[in-house]
Scaffold this motif. Structure first.
Motif, PDB file in Angstrom:
ATOM      1  N   UNK A  75      56.301  28.294  93.681  1.00 21.80           N
ATOM      2  CA  UNK A  75      57.531  29.102  93.627  1.00 21.80           C
ATOM      3  C   UNK A  75      57.194  30.591  93.730  1.00 21.80           C
ATOM      4  N   UNK A  76      56.149  30.967  93.012  1.00 22.70           N
ATOM      5  CA  UNK A  76      55.736  32.379  93.012  1.00 22.70           C
ATOM      6  C   UNK A  76      55.384  32.852  94.421  1.00 22.70           C
ATOM      7  N   UNK A 109      64.019  29.177 106.263  1.00 21.03           N
ATOM      8  CA  UNK A 109      62.665  28.740 106.673  1.00 21.03           C
ATOM      9  C   UNK A 109      61.794  28.512 105.432  1.00 21.03           C
ATOM     10  N   UNK A 110      61.898  29.419 104.458  1.00 18.84           N
ATOM     11  CA  UNK A 110      61.112  29.256 103.219  1.00 18.84           C
ATOM     12  C   UNK A 110      61.538  27.973 102.489  1.00 18.84           C
ATOM     13  N   UNK A 111      62.847  27.701 102.522  1.00 15.51           N
ATOM     14  CA  UNK A 111      63.333  26.481 101.868  1.00 15.51           C
ATOM     15  C   UNK A 111      62.705  25.245 102.527  1.00 15.51           C
ATOM     16  N   UNK A 112      62.648  25.265 103.872  1.00 15.28           N
ATOM     17  CA  UNK A 112      62.015  24.128 104.583  1.00 15.28           C
ATOM     18  C   UNK A 112      60.548  23.991 104.168  1.00 15.28           C
ATOM     19  N   UNK A 113      59.868  25.135 104.034  1.00 17.58           N
ATOM     20  CA  UNK A 113      58.452  25.109 103.648  1.00 17.58           C
ATOM     21  C   UNK A 113      58.310  24.494 102.252  1.00 17.58           C
ATOM     22  N   UNK A 114      59.170  24.936 101.323  1.00 12.91           N
ATOM     23  CA  UNK A 114      59.092  24.415  99.958  1.00 12.91           C
ATOM     24  C   UNK A 114      59.322  22.908  99.929  1.00 12.91           C
ATOM     25  N   UNK A 115      60.302  22.453 100.730  1.00  9.85           N
ATOM     26  CA  UNK A 115      60.570  21.008 100.784  1.00  9.85           C
ATOM     27  C   UNK A 115      59.341  20.251 101.271  1.00  9.85           C
ATOM     28  N   UNK A 121      53.108  17.195  97.815  1.00 10.41           N
ATOM     29  CA  UNK A 121      52.640  17.019  96.443  1.00 10.41           C
ATOM     30  C   UNK A 121      52.990  15.626  95.918  1.00 10.41           C
ATOM     31  N   UNK A 122      54.160  15.082  96.347  1.00 10.00           N
ATOM     32  CA  UNK A 122      54.528  13.720  95.937  1.00 10.00           C
ATOM     33  C   UNK A 122      53.569  12.702  96.567  1.00 10.00           C
ATOM     34  N   UNK A 123      53.285  12.898  97.864  1.00  8.91           N
ATOM     35  CA  UNK A 123      52.402  11.947  98.555  1.00  8.91           C
ATOM     36  C   UNK A 123      50.939  12.113  98.128  1.00  8.91           C
ATOM     37  N   UNK A 124      50.600  13.304  97.658  1.00  7.57           N
ATOM     38  CA  UNK A 124      49.216  13.573  97.250  1.00  7.57           C
ATOM     39  C   UNK A 124      48.313  13.930  98.413  1.00  7.57           C
TER      40      UNK A 124
END
Ligand code: ADP
Ligand code: ASP
Ligand code: MG
Length: 481
Positions: A75-76, A109-115, A121-124
């Motif tokens: 987030x930072x 675009x940042x929102x897409x990156x975060x998603x 991170x979920x998939x590892x």
């Protein structure tokens, strides 16, 4: 150089701006001013830009925060990216509608990156394809700011994502363009925009597969994008704007008294770029040569400086040794044995094995007796390379035709580049004398068959000294730069 009073005399110019050139509001203001001046000189201006400096690194780092407790850093980083783009937008985009639309698109675009980062991170784990989509965000955000800033300055401009222009294979993170298809697509998209007098502002670095997946052309690849687009149109000239006065006699960060090389041949710059001079991506040269168009490297922060002009042929007075360059972080791997002479295809098998690892080999030397083959590979890959070679040549090692497969400690390559060296006797002697007198030990050497460069393998802790000693051989240093 150009003057704002002279009439339009030229056709098409591609201007490429690197990360530092667009990294702050002041820098981007300077870029807009360069575009404004050149727009009066050229019928068509095409702009290609990198992401703001450091943004691609940040994005790739964000994709590596895999664990839940790293979500705060994620987030930072995202907020930091928004803040940087926001700051530039506030300084340069006065028109409220343009400002809102640019900022909204950056946020999207940042929102897409975060998603995507959260999915990783979920998939590892991630895939190169997802990494490319994340990495592409930097250029995609930058074009939105730059196009709006250019429009604010009164010049019609339009965002163009290079995914519409350059089609590549699916070799994600280092994709290879299909030149014929890309030429067609580039002309189809850009010609009508240019015909309306609009400046297309194009994302460097990124492209797409024929199925529409985002790819990238390799780190530092925006220079290559500019060359591909310039060659496709074709443009008259491609100017690569960076943060130093063109191609210099050494990396100015390592050698403070490095001077500009005013004229550099394509062969010289290819060698320099290959051996670590980050100022130009090594793939930039080929499309430009093939299309027969001009190439120049110049400084965004010192635009009246002529920088470096790249040419096909040099004049005799253009200098002998042009520049010193260096690649660090390597080890030399050696395959040796008295029986190697009789083993068929050792070199082919060796490099086939290394190629299977996808490892790049920047330098190879072989003793004429064929009793050893020696090549450089990046430190991170050495253990794998040794393992693979030991397996590939298990039979020869057992029969003692090959005695040893081993690696040196960390080394680097220092290359001395200059086409004039070919016609100047005694250069190699001067190089080795200078190094010897300064107690720099040379572990191995390689000379390109074109004799444009001599590359020396040197222990990591002597590299800085070797560069300094060899830089003294470049005559005369230009005190004005
Ligand atoms: P950009 O972001 O504009 O693409 P890069 O960082 O990729 O810029 O390349 C410019 C940098 O290349 C310079 O700041 C300089 O430190 C480095 N560099 C390395 N070797 C050379 C050289 N021989 N001449 C000029 N710059 C060099
Ligand atoms: N932004 C990309 C990178 O950092 C491409 C470039 O700068 O040329 O690698
Ligand atoms: Mg670069």
């Amino acid at each position: 150089m150009t003057s704002t009073l002279s009439p339009i005399i030229n056709q098409t110019l591609v201007l490429k701006f690197g990360g530092t050139s667009v990294g702050t509001a002041d820098a981007m203001r300077q870029v807009v001013s360069i575009i404004k001046i050149e727009k009066q000189q050229w019928k068509n201006i095409v702009v290609v830009t990198s992401a703001l400096s450091g943004v691609t690194d940040t994005l790739l780092k964000m994709a590596s925060y895999l664990t839940a407790d790293q979500s705060g850093i994620l987030e930072e980083s995202a907020n930091d990216l928004i803040r940087r783009h926001d700051e530039i937008a506030k300084s340069l985009i006065y028109d409220e509608v343009l400002f809102q639309s640019a900022i909204q698109e950056v946020n999207e675009i940042i929102k897409q990156v975060l998603n995507l980062c959260q999915a990783i991170s979920v998939l590892g784990e991630s895939t190169p394809r997802v990494m490319d989509t994340i990495a592409s965000a930097g250029e995609r955000m930058c074009v939105r700011l730059l196009a709006a800033a250019i429009q604010t300055a009164g010049i019609p401009a339009e965002v163009v994502e290079a995914t519409r222009l350059i089609v590549t294979d699916d070799h994600y993170t280092d994709a290879h363009p299909d030149l014929a298809k890309s030429k067609l697509m580039t002309c189809e998209v850009l010609t009508p925009i240019l015909a309306k007098g609009i400046v297309p502002v194009i994302t460097g670095f990124i492209a797409s597969t024929k199925n529409g997946n985002i790819t990238t052309l390799g780190r530092g690849g925006s220079d290559y994008s500019a060359a591909l687009i310039g060659a496709a149109l074709p443009a008259d000239d491609v100017w690569i704007y960076t943060d130093v006065n063109g191609v210099m006699t050494a990396d100015p960060q390592l050698v403070p008294d490095a001077a500009t090389v005013p004229v550099c041949s394509y062969r010289e710059i290819a060698e320099l770029a290959y051996y670590g001079a980050k100022v130009l991506h090594p793939k930039t040269i080929r499309p430009v040569i093939e299309a027969g168009i001009g190439l120049r490297v110049c400084n965004t922060f010192n635009p009246s400086h002529p920088g470096t002009r790249l040419v096909a042929e040099l004049n005799a007075r253009d200098g002998v040794i042009k520049a010193i360059t260096t690649v660090r972080g390597l080890q030399l791997v050696t395959l040796e044995g008295r029986g190697m002479l009789g083993v068929p295809g050792v070199a082919a098998r060796t490099f086939d094995t290394v190629a299977k690892l996808g490892t790049s080999v920047p330098l190879i030397t072989q003793a004429s007796s064929e009793q050893s083959i020696c090549f450089a590979v990046p430190v991170a890959t050495v253990n794998r390379v040794l393992q693979m070679l030991t397996t590939a040549f298990a039979h020869e090692i057992e029969s003692r035709d090959i005695d040893r497969v081993w690696a040196t400690e960390e080394v680097g390559i220092v290359s001395v580049v200059g086409e004039g060296m070919r016609a100047t006797p005694g250069i190699a002697g001067r190089i080795f004398t200078a190094l010897g007198e300064n107690e720099v030990n040379v572990i191995a050497i390689a000379q390109g068959s074109s004799e444009v460069s001599i590359s020396l393998v040197i222990k990591a802790d002597s590299i800085q000294k070797a560069i300094r000693v060899l830089h003294y051989l470049i005559q005369p240093p230009n005190p004005a730069t």
